[in-house]
Design a protein around this motif. Structure first.
Motif, PDB file in Angstrom:
ATOM      1  N   PHE A 129       0.853  10.934   2.871  1.00 18.10           N
ATOM      2  CA  PHE A 129       1.061  11.330   4.264  1.00 18.10           C
ATOM      3  C   PHE A 129       2.466  10.981   4.759  1.00 18.10           C
ATOM      4  N   VAL A 130       3.053   9.906   4.242  1.00 15.95           N
ATOM      5  CA  VAL A 130       4.429   9.598   4.642  1.00 15.95           C
ATOM      6  C   VAL A 130       5.388  10.644   4.082  1.00 15.95           C
ATOM      7  N   VAL A 131       5.256  10.955   2.796  1.00 14.67           N
ATOM      8  CA  VAL A 131       6.121  11.970   2.189  1.00 14.67           C
ATOM      9  C   VAL A 131       5.907  13.322   2.860  1.00 14.67           C
ATOM     10  N   ALA A 132       4.651  13.678   3.102  1.00 18.45           N
ATOM     11  CA  ALA A 132       4.357  14.961   3.763  1.00 18.45           C
ATOM     12  C   ALA A 132       4.895  14.976   5.186  1.00 18.45           C
TER      13      ALA A 132
ATOM     14  N   VAL B 200       0.828  -1.201   0.000  1.00 20.69           N
ATOM     15  CA  VAL B 200       0.000   0.000   0.000  1.00 20.69           C
ATOM     16  C   VAL B 200       0.866   1.256   0.000  1.00 20.69           C
ATOM     17  N   PHE B 201       2.075   1.171   0.530  1.00 24.18           N
ATOM     18  CA  PHE B 201       3.004   2.301   0.510  1.00 24.18           C
ATOM     19  C   PHE B 201       3.739   2.379  -0.826  1.00 24.18           C
ATOM     20  N   THR B 202       4.207   1.237  -1.332  1.00 24.81           N
ATOM     21  CA  THR B 202       5.003   1.258  -2.560  1.00 24.81           C
ATOM     22  C   THR B 202       4.164   1.659  -3.772  1.00 24.81           C
ATOM     23  N   ILE B 203       2.876   1.307  -3.792  1.00 24.21           N
ATOM     24  CA  ILE B 203       2.030   1.704  -4.927  1.00 24.21           C
ATOM     25  C   ILE B 203       1.962   3.222  -5.023  1.00 24.21           C
ATOM     26  N   GLY B 204       1.679   3.881  -3.899  1.00 25.49           N
ATOM     27  CA  GLY B 204       1.623   5.334  -3.908  1.00 25.49           C
ATOM     28  C   GLY B 204       2.979   5.977  -4.143  1.00 25.49           C
TER      29      GLY B 204
ATOM     30  N   ALA C 272      -6.286   4.564  -1.234  1.00 24.35           N
ATOM     31  CA  ALA C 272      -5.606   4.361   0.053  1.00 24.35           C
ATOM     32  C   ALA C 272      -4.094   4.380  -0.120  1.00 24.35           C
ATOM     33  N   SER C 273      -3.618   3.849  -1.248  1.00 24.72           N
ATOM     34  CA  SER C 273      -2.176   3.856  -1.516  1.00 24.72           C
ATOM     35  C   SER C 273      -1.659   5.276  -1.723  1.00 24.72           C
ATOM     36  N   PHE C 274      -2.406   6.091  -2.471  1.00 28.00           N
ATOM     37  CA  PHE C 274      -2.010   7.489  -2.662  1.00 28.00           C
ATOM     38  C   PHE C 274      -2.014   8.239  -1.332  1.00 28.00           C
TER      39      PHE C 274
ATOM     40  N   ILE D  50      -1.582  19.294  -2.159  1.00 26.54           N
ATOM     41  CA  ILE D  50      -2.512  19.451  -3.280  1.00 26.54           C
ATOM     42  C   ILE D  50      -3.159  18.105  -3.631  1.00 26.54           C
ATOM     43  N   MET D  51      -2.337  17.057  -3.681  1.00 22.31           N
ATOM     44  CA  MET D  51      -2.866  15.734  -4.013  1.00 22.31           C
ATOM     45  C   MET D  51      -3.839  15.232  -2.946  1.00 22.31           C
ATOM     46  N   LEU D  52      -3.466  15.367  -1.683  1.00 19.25           N
ATOM     47  CA  LEU D  52      -4.304  14.861  -0.594  1.00 19.25           C
ATOM     48  C   LEU D  52      -5.621  15.615  -0.492  1.00 19.25           C
ATOM     49  N   ALA D  53      -5.602  16.908  -0.794  1.00 19.29           N
ATOM     50  CA  ALA D  53      -6.840  17.686  -0.732  1.00 19.29           C
ATOM     51  C   ALA D  53      -7.854  17.200  -1.758  1.00 19.29           C
TER      52      ALA D  53
END
Length: 471
Positions: free
Chosen positions: A196-199, A25-29, A189-191, A224-227
């Motif tokens: 959130f990890v990168v942020a 789920v982390f690697t996909i995003g 969910a992956s995105f 921007i992406m998360l919003a």
């Protein structure tokens, strides 16, 4: 003292799947983020994108390796603990899982090598293509895995003949009724997890005053992406819930904590489910809301758990609370994302230390949300291995004893503890190092960097001429 082999085998598989699920789920995003960074660098020549891509590619490689190691065990467990299921469903699961290996894993493995080691050895266009292929490969892999998993919840295109699954329609089986919703839900969910990890890591750097320019760029992209994505997840999750209500009403009853079938059913916000007495304690509820959400009518009928015998109900407490944790975290994600977008619009995002700290605190939260979502999905299907076709006690390997399953569970726990500790240790080293410093930009672009524009070369020669004459 003897142990129930079905229960221990379930716990063992749940542990292995839960441990493994946090990595894909982390690697996909993250793979998609790296592909975007590579595309932006290819287009703009901005060295900030290069440094970010290099840094997060290192993180991706470590997490991808941990996911591969943990995922191999799951295939073995189908044969060791669930051989009756593996044999019965082999006509469908065998080809589908093989397609995942051939179409996705080989693609990822091949182009990941180019992505990791080919930056200075292949043309930049090919390096960008490799990043895109790795990202696409992660989605192809999730396509086949989620198709197989969704089929276990909403089986279609098959019939049972003498205990064997016989195919009647591959299209209906692969694209079963719950698959589109489950795939979209998992992709978003992956995105969200990657974002959130990168942020969170970028916010940590900003709080420390390290890697400021790259961190601002990464945080802005994530906000921007998360919003956009977090509110979309709420809508997709609602549609997924309606599909589950249609196909697995008992699971939804457990999610809602509904024991009796009711019209004008309330939405229970808080309760302590009591499976032994078939009731809830300390309920806090909103009248009519469950009927409105699930049936789009205030007088709609919501089935209860008492509609089926006790041995066909899932463990209510686990499903009930896992669902609330997942939804609660999702609402927090939406609030933080929209607030951050507003602060970015006002120009105060990077100055809000409380908001930056919130991102660092939320780094583990999407993984918790994913795991609790899987608990709702998988525990809510119990006692069925294949919904309506095969029960768990029919699917387990007859020769497996409780002690055998317990010993292997302890072994998996010990090995995974070592793998996880080593991976976390190395990831911490990578994060502490951070992206390449600014002064290394000219050296880090490699021999395949684009040549300087002619007017830049002429300008450099004119600047050097006076000093040469003076010497």
């Amino acid at each position: 003292m003897d142990f129930d082999p079905v229960l221990i085998s379930r716990i063992q598989f749940a542990f292995v799947v839960s441990f493994h699920a946090i990595f894909p789920v982390f690697t996909i995003g993250l793979a998609s983020y790296v592909a975007v960074l590579e595309g932006l660098y290819y287009r703009t020549d901005n060295p900030l994108y290069l440094r970010l891509s290099k840094f997060w590619t290192k993180v991706f490689a470590v997490v991808f390796g941990m996911g591969v190691v943990s995922g191999i065990v799951m295939a073995f467990q189908f044969g060791t603990n669930w051989s009756n299921f593996a044999y019965s469903a082999s006509n469908f699961l065998g080809p589908v899982l093989s397609y995942e290996v051939v179409t996705a894993f080989f693609l990822e493995a091949t182009f990941l090598g180019v992505l990791l080691f080919g930056r200075d050895k292949v043309p930049r266009g090919l390096h960008l293509f490799s990043a895109c292929m790795v990202a696409i490969g992660t989605f192809i892999s999730s396509f086949w895995i989620l198709s197989a998993n969704s089929w276990m919840h909403t089986p279609a295109g098959v019939e049972m003949v003498d205990g064997m699954v016989q195919m009647t329609s591959w299209t209906q089986a692969i694209f079963n009724s719950s698959f589109p919703y489950r795939f979209a839900h998992m992709a978003l969910a992956s995105f969200i997890t990657g974002g959130f990890v990168v942020a969170g890591v970028s916010a940590l750097y900003l709080l420390r005053g390290n890697h400021v320019e790259t961190s601002k760029k990464a945080l802005k992209m994530c906000v921007i992406m998360l919003a956009v994505v977090t509110p979309m997840q709420l809508l997709i999750g609602h549609e997924h819930g309606l599909n589950t209500f249609e196909n697995q009403p008992v699971k939804v009853a457990a999610m809602e904590g509904a024991w009796e079938t009711k019209s004008a059913a309330p939405l229970i916000l808080f309760a302590i489910p009591d499976a032994a007495n078939e009731t809830n304690h300390f309920e806090i509820k909103i009248p009519y809301l469950a009927s409105i959400v699930l049936t789009h009518s205030a007088d709609g009928v919501v089935p209860g758990l008492l509609e089926v015998p006790a041995d066909e109900r899932p463990p209510v407490g686990i499903v009930f609370w896992s669902f609330r944790i997942m939804v609660g975290l999702g609402l927090i994600f939406i609030a933080i994302s929209l607030l951050s977008a507003y602060q970015l619009y006002r120009g105060h995002l990077y100055d809000s230390r409380l908001l930056l700290r919130a991102y660092t605190w939320l780094i583990p939260a999407p993984f918790v949300a994913v795991l609790t979502g899987w608990f709702v999905t998988e525990v809510g299907r119990q006692p069925w291995m294949i919904q309506g076709l095969m029960r768990l006690d029919e699917a387990v390997t007859p020769s497996v004893t409780g002690w055998m399953a317990l010993v292997t569970l302890i072994g998996y726990f010990a090995v995974y503890a070592v793998v996880f500790s080593a991976g976390v240790f190395y990831l911490r080293k990578v994060v502490e190092g951070g992206p390449d410093p600014i002064e290394s930009d000219s050296d880090s672009e490699g021999s395949n960097a684009r040549p300087k524009r002619p007017w830049s070369a002429v300008s450099n020669q004119l600047d050097e001429a006076p000093s040469a004459a003076g010497s």
